[in-house]
Design a protein around this motif. Structure first.
Motif, PDB file in Angstrom:
ATOM      1  N   PRO A 170      -1.136   4.315  -0.054  1.00  0.00           N
ATOM      2  CA  PRO A 170      -1.775   4.358   1.273  1.00  0.00           C
ATOM      3  C   PRO A 170      -3.014   3.475   1.396  1.00  0.00           C
ATOM      4  CG  PRO A 170      -1.163   6.560   0.566  1.00  0.00           C
ATOM      5  CD  PRO A 170      -0.968   5.657  -0.617  1.00  0.00           C
ATOM      6  N   ASP A 171      -3.622   3.102   0.280  1.00  0.00           N
ATOM      7  CA  ASP A 171      -4.820   2.262   0.321  1.00  0.00           C
ATOM      8  C   ASP A 171      -4.507   0.776   0.438  1.00  0.00           C
ATOM      9  OD1 ASP A 171      -6.427   4.501   0.036  1.00  0.00           O
ATOM     10  OD2 ASP A 171      -6.355   4.407  -2.159  1.00  0.00           O
ATOM     11  N   LEU A 172      -3.208   0.412   0.414  1.00  0.00           N
ATOM     12  CA  LEU A 172      -2.839  -1.001   0.529  1.00  0.00           C
ATOM     13  C   LEU A 172      -2.816  -1.421   1.987  1.00  0.00           C
ATOM     14  CD1 LEU A 172       0.118  -1.058  -2.047  1.00  0.00           C
ATOM     15  CD2 LEU A 172      -2.305  -1.528  -2.463  1.00  0.00           C
ATOM     16  N   LYS A 202       0.311  -8.770   6.078  1.00  0.00           N
ATOM     17  CA  LYS A 202       1.099  -8.106   7.111  1.00  0.00           C
ATOM     18  C   LYS A 202       1.600  -6.743   6.634  1.00  0.00           C
ATOM     19  CE  LYS A 202       2.615 -12.322   9.457  1.00  0.00           C
ATOM     20  NZ  LYS A 202       3.786 -13.102   9.931  1.00  0.00           N
ATOM     21  N   ALA A 203       0.895  -6.175   5.658  1.00  0.00           N
ATOM     22  CA  ALA A 203       1.214  -4.848   5.119  1.00  0.00           C
ATOM     23  C   ALA A 203       2.617  -4.796   4.511  1.00  0.00           C
ATOM     24  CB  ALA A 203       1.061  -3.765   6.201  1.00  0.00           C
ATOM     25  N   GLN A 204       3.032  -5.888   3.884  1.00  0.00           N
ATOM     26  CA  GLN A 204       4.321  -5.948   3.194  1.00  0.00           C
ATOM     27  C   GLN A 204       4.091  -6.546   1.811  1.00  0.00           C
ATOM     28  OE1 GLN A 204       8.062  -6.619   5.400  1.00  0.00           O
ATOM     29  NE2 GLN A 204       8.263  -8.481   4.189  1.00  0.00           N
ATOM     30  N   HIS A 205       4.220  -5.713   0.790  1.00  0.00           N
ATOM     31  CA  HIS A 205       3.891  -6.083  -0.577  1.00  0.00           C
ATOM     32  C   HIS A 205       5.162  -6.150  -1.414  1.00  0.00           C
ATOM     33  CE1 HIS A 205      -0.449  -5.079   0.085  1.00  0.00           C
ATOM     34  NE2 HIS A 205       0.093  -4.284   1.004  1.00  0.00           N
ATOM     35  N   VAL A 206       5.225  -7.110  -2.335  1.00  0.00           N
ATOM     36  CA  VAL A 206       6.360  -7.223  -3.262  1.00  0.00           C
ATOM     37  C   VAL A 206       5.829  -7.413  -4.673  1.00  0.00           C
ATOM     38  CG1 VAL A 206       8.510  -8.390  -3.840  1.00  0.00           C
ATOM     39  CG2 VAL A 206       7.744  -8.323  -1.449  1.00  0.00           C
ATOM     40  N   LEU A 207       6.284  -6.546  -5.563  1.00  0.00           N
ATOM     41  CA  LEU A 207       5.948  -6.651  -6.985  1.00  0.00           C
ATOM     42  C   LEU A 207       7.246  -6.759  -7.773  1.00  0.00           C
ATOM     43  CD1 LEU A 207       3.845  -6.503  -9.319  1.00  0.00           C
ATOM     44  CD2 LEU A 207       4.200  -4.018  -9.300  1.00  0.00           C
ATOM     45  N   GLN A 208       7.362  -7.800  -8.585  1.00  0.00           N
ATOM     46  CA  GLN A 208       8.540  -7.957  -9.447  1.00  0.00           C
ATOM     47  C   GLN A 208       8.268  -7.350 -10.812  1.00  0.00           C
ATOM     48  OE1 GLN A 208      11.087 -11.681  -9.685  1.00  0.00           O
ATOM     49  NE2 GLN A 208      10.088 -11.813 -11.668  1.00  0.00           N
ATOM     50  N   ARG A 256      -2.452  -4.200 -10.789  1.00  0.00           N
ATOM     51  CA  ARG A 256      -3.345  -3.620 -11.807  1.00  0.00           C
ATOM     52  C   ARG A 256      -2.923  -2.200 -12.163  1.00  0.00           C
ATOM     53  NH1 ARG A 256      -7.155  -0.249 -12.671  1.00  0.00           N
ATOM     54  NH2 ARG A 256      -7.105   0.527 -10.533  1.00  0.00           N
ATOM     55  N   LEU A 257      -2.581  -1.407 -11.148  1.00  0.00           N
ATOM     56  CA  LEU A 257      -2.153  -0.030 -11.402  1.00  0.00           C
ATOM     57  C   LEU A 257      -0.880   0.013 -12.243  1.00  0.00           C
ATOM     58  CD1 LEU A 257      -2.759   1.606  -7.902  1.00  0.00           C
ATOM     59  CD2 LEU A 257      -3.940   2.186 -10.030  1.00  0.00           C
ATOM     60  N   ALA A 258       0.080  -0.872 -11.921  1.00  0.00           N
ATOM     61  CA  ALA A 258       1.335  -0.906 -12.677  1.00  0.00           C
ATOM     62  C   ALA A 258       1.091  -1.323 -14.118  1.00  0.00           C
ATOM     63  CB  ALA A 258       2.326  -1.856 -12.004  1.00  0.00           C
ATOM     64  N   ALA A 259       0.263  -2.343 -14.323  1.00  0.00           N
ATOM     65  CA  ALA A 259      -0.036  -2.798 -15.682  1.00  0.00           C
ATOM     66  C   ALA A 259      -0.733  -1.698 -16.478  1.00  0.00           C
ATOM     67  CB  ALA A 259      -0.909  -4.049 -15.629  1.00  0.00           C
ATOM     68  N   HIS A 260      -1.693  -1.031 -15.852  1.00  0.00           N
ATOM     69  CA  HIS A 260      -2.424   0.036 -16.547  1.00  0.00           C
ATOM     70  C   HIS A 260      -1.490   1.176 -16.923  1.00  0.00           C
ATOM     71  CE1 HIS A 260      -5.660   2.769 -17.635  1.00  0.00           C
ATOM     72  NE2 HIS A 260      -5.126   3.682 -16.826  1.00  0.00           N
ATOM     73  N   ALA A 261      -0.585   1.548 -16.023  1.00  0.00           N
ATOM     74  CA  ALA A 261       0.342   2.646 -16.302  1.00  0.00           C
ATOM     75  C   ALA A 261       1.244   2.319 -17.490  1.00  0.00           C
ATOM     76  CB  ALA A 261       1.182   2.950 -15.061  1.00  0.00           C
ATOM     77  N   THR A 320      -0.405 -13.439  -4.746  1.00  0.00           N
ATOM     78  CA  THR A 320      -0.129 -13.732  -3.334  1.00  0.00           C
ATOM     79  C   THR A 320       0.939 -12.850  -2.705  1.00  0.00           C
ATOM     80  OG1 THR A 320       1.525 -15.432  -3.854  1.00  0.00           O
ATOM     81  CG2 THR A 320      -0.778 -16.150  -3.688  1.00  0.00           C
ATOM     82  N   SER A 321       1.762 -12.168  -3.491  1.00  0.00           N
ATOM     83  CA  SER A 321       2.866 -11.403  -2.910  1.00  0.00           C
ATOM     84  C   SER A 321       2.549  -9.918  -2.730  1.00  0.00           C
ATOM     85  CB  SER A 321       4.129 -11.538  -3.765  1.00  0.00           C
ATOM     86  OG  SER A 321       3.997 -10.844  -4.996  1.00  0.00           O
ATOM     87  N   CYS A 322       1.495  -9.438  -3.369  1.00  0.00           N
ATOM     88  CA  CYS A 322       1.111  -8.042  -3.186  1.00  0.00           C
ATOM     89  C   CYS A 322      -0.362  -7.868  -3.523  1.00  0.00           C
ATOM     90  CB  CYS A 322       1.971  -7.096  -4.027  1.00  0.00           C
ATOM     91  SG  CYS A 322       1.630  -7.111  -5.790  1.00  0.00           S
ATOM     92  N   SER A 323      -0.861  -6.703  -3.173  1.00  0.00           N
ATOM     93  CA  SER A 323      -2.249  -6.386  -3.503  1.00  0.00           C
ATOM     94  C   SER A 323      -2.459  -6.448  -5.007  1.00  0.00           C
ATOM     95  CB  SER A 323      -2.584  -4.983  -2.991  1.00  0.00           C
ATOM     96  OG  SER A 323      -3.751  -4.481  -3.599  1.00  0.00           O
ATOM     97  N   SER A 324      -3.545  -7.067  -5.427  1.00  0.00           N
ATOM     98  CA  SER A 324      -3.847  -7.124  -6.861  1.00  0.00           C
ATOM     99  C   SER A 324      -4.068  -5.729  -7.430  1.00  0.00           C
ATOM    100  CB  SER A 324      -5.067  -8.005  -7.110  1.00  0.00           C
ATOM    101  OG  SER A 324      -6.194  -7.522  -6.399  1.00  0.00           O
ATOM    102  N   GLU A 325      -4.472  -4.809  -6.581  1.00  0.00           N
ATOM    103  CA  GLU A 325      -4.663  -3.428  -7.028  1.00  0.00           C
ATOM    104  C   GLU A 325      -3.340  -2.792  -7.436  1.00  0.00           C
ATOM    105  OE1 GLU A 325      -6.684   0.224  -7.852  1.00  0.00           O
ATOM    106  OE2 GLU A 325      -7.229  -1.897  -7.817  1.00  0.00           O
ATOM    107  N   LEU A 326      -2.280  -3.092  -6.709  1.00  0.00           N
ATOM    108  CA  LEU A 326      -0.961  -2.574  -7.056  1.00  0.00           C
ATOM    109  C   LEU A 326      -0.526  -3.098  -8.416  1.00  0.00           C
ATOM    110  CD1 LEU A 326       1.517  -0.925  -5.959  1.00  0.00           C
ATOM    111  CD2 LEU A 326       2.441  -3.123  -5.214  1.00  0.00           C
TER     112      LEU A 326
END
Length: 299
Positions: free
Chosen positions: A289-291, A244-250, A211-216, A203-209
């Motif tokens: 940019p895709d978020l 609202k184009a504001q994502h947070v990943l902890q 996923r990318l962090a976990a994969h890296a 709920t706090s950020c795109s699931s794609e973001l």
């Protein structure tokens, strides 16, 4: 007591935090390290029944240094100088524990949150899961001084950085930077993963973001968990607004990777972990940019 608290803050915590900025913003990232502060006011130490090393067990030691590559990427880094045991900005402003105070709390205080009940409100009652911090109850005025002089300006600075990123790039991505003990005090046999990524269960950020962090991280050989045991605190929940184009990943880093948890000495792997984090963030940047804001939310 209120005056003494104010004087201690002005004398020993000025400035209370730093915003380290690049010469020019290049990407819509903002880094935040709210728990790496290590300036312990003398009056606070005197009021505690715990020794300084025990008080530090709630500190995200050196996390600000692990992310000090931020400016080289063209992004700002906000980090506290005051310690989490003194004031926790990763809480609501008034999550206050009635057990901790000798006089009545204001009517707007949240006294029943899970964090307050666990002793970890805006003014923490415990560190290291069970250790009581204070010798005697506090005055409410002292707590309000900490909130007014530290909490409020910290969040004002964080909001300003997010607004700036959105104004410049059309979106903002906040990386909330933390560390975790390698195990719980109650079960030393169960070790935690190398990293825990928290997005409040998507709920706090795109699931794609996420996923990318976990994969890296996994591609570099690290163990990664999602949202358990840390899904993200107040900052992740409050500021994460993907619609609202504001994502947070902890990001939670296992302290055993980069330090000796008993002595707080940096380990020989400290620089390796810093470079790992920089590599992971660089891997995220092309996808930012895709978020975009979902079509339904924009209409």
């Amino acid at each position: 007591m209120s005056r003494n608290e104010a004087e201690a803050i002005e004398r020993e915590l000025s400035p209370p935090f730093s915003v380290v900025r690049p010469p020019k913003l290049k990407v819509p990232l903002v880094f935040n390290s709210p728990h790496s502060g290590r300036v312990y006011p003398r009056a606070f130490l005197a009021s505690s029944k715990l020794d300084p090393l025990t008080l530090r067990r709630s500190e995200d030691a050196y996390v600000d240094e692990l992310f000090n590559f931020a400016t080289a990427l063209g992004t700002p880094l906000l980090h506290a100088h005051f310690p989490r045991a003194y004031l926790d900005v990763n809480r609501e402003p008034y999550e206050l524990d009635p057990v901790l105070f000798r006089d009545g709390l204001p009517h707007y205080a949240n006294t029943q949150s899970v964090r307050v009940v666990g002793g970890l409100g805006t003014i923490a009652r415990i560190v290291s899961e069970t250790e009581e911090i204070y010798r005697e109850p506090l005055s409410v005025e002292a707590a309000l001084e900490r909130i007014h002089r530290l909490y409020v300006p910290y969040h004002e600075a964080l909001v300003a950085l997010l607004v700036e990123a959105k104004r410049e790039f059309g979106l903002a991505v906040l990386i909330d930077c933390h560390s975790m003990p390698s195990s719980t005090r109650t079960d030393r046999r169960t070790t935690r993963p190398d990293f825990v990524l928290g997005d409040r269960f998507g709920t706090s950020c795109s699931s794609e973001l996420t996923r990318l962090a976990a994969h890296a991280l996994e591609s570099l050989g690290y163990g990664v968990a999602l949202n358990k045991p840390y899904a993200g605190g107040y900052i992740t929940e409050h500021y994460g607004r993907p619609h609202k184009a504001q994502h947070v990943l902890q990001i939670e880093i296992n302290r055993a990777l980069y330090m000796d948890e008993s002595t707080f000495e940096k380990s020989p792997r400290f620089e390796e972990i810093r470079e790992t984090l920089e590599s992971v963030i660089r891997a995220l940047i092309p996808g930012i940019p895709d978020l975009t804001v979902p079509r339904a939310a924009a209409e």
